[in-house]
Scaffold this active site. Sequence first.
Site: not given
Length: 431
Positions: A118-120, A122
Amino acid sequence: MEYTDKKSDTKYIETNTVQIPDGKFPVVSLFSGAGGLDIGLEGAGFRTTVCVEFDTDCRETLRHNRPEWLLFETSAKVVSGKITTRIPGDIRDIEVKELLDLANLKKGEASLVVGGAPCQPFSNIGKKLGKEDEKNGDLFLEFVRMVKGVDPKAFIFENVAGITQQKHSEVIDYMVDNFKGLGYGISHTILNAANYGVPQRRERFFLIGIKGVEKPSFPIPTHFKDKNHYQKFMESIGRKPENKFEKWVSVKDAFDKIPKDHVLRNDYALMNISEKVINRMKYINQGENFKVVPQDLLPNCWKNGKHQGNDTFGRLVEGLPSVTIRTAAYNPSKGMYIHPNQNRGLSTTEMATLQSFPYDWEFKVKSRDKVTLVSGGKQIGNAVPPGLAEALGKSILTQLQPTKSKSVEKLDQRFALNSPQTHHQQQLEVS
């Protein structure tokens, strides 16, 4: 043919002559989402054997479109001789052996392990906590753990471009150090989806590793903004420009291919817009945003000058690829998401098209016939564009030896004797 960019030192490889194999290159998919990365790899010739995904709706989408992609959803787990329960799809609670057993693979047999944690943590939008994010900031460690255990011939780790910021450098350094210690040659860079035929200017970070390749190459771009863009890139890699090149795929190009009856799809959803909001849209031309709307028509939060977003409540330019399609791209107040020619937001079908999902890919929601805006937007916005994934897959396949070894032939025989349906049934009996 391989080339090196003189400025970034990134290596590129041509893949236009690659022969697509028969799909016997097995993939273990982590953080699978709605399947964007796996669809693209499928087009490149890989075969997804098993998926790990936490989100229930994403799992429904995967199950509906590719029932042969086995989903790890077993809720029971034996610990110290006792049966315990776990959240289906929670990678933190899945053992490597369990995953390999479901995929009918042995350690070292997988061609690829792929996924994007999950990218949130970064992202440039949000708190940017990185690995300090208590909820998801440590999931890159699970990717490393799985690669160590599965021991594939290659891997792909994907995330937002924001992960390259200096504050997150130790995350990349940790992964590079660990993977090099396992014998992988490592490369990482940021790729723009528009440069690979996706109708969207979306930049994503990719870290790839391939055994036996000192510095893996990325796919050479196939599409360019204009002649100048094309010539500059060719010069940067020391290659002589030719007379013809493919231009970026525009929003109009993409939308023109959507069948008119797409509004009848179960995964079609469109945000209701009030007359007040529609009146604001009438003042906005393509490429413009809320700043051109008369002050007396704006909400107070846009009048005080504190909101400085350059794409907020903006209208898409039909002659260019779209801006990045995020999870709330159906809401015009969240970015440049006003339809280029109509006073409304984007539908989920249009969002999926700009992400390069094939039209026959249907998004699902658990226990509902119709998709919701929130779930549909989340599934589509978080995905890797399949068009970009396919280009990347072909570049990796080019660097792997595409000829079948005896071990691969034995693996093919085992796939034939042990069908996905059989394993799926075994999984249901345990869960």
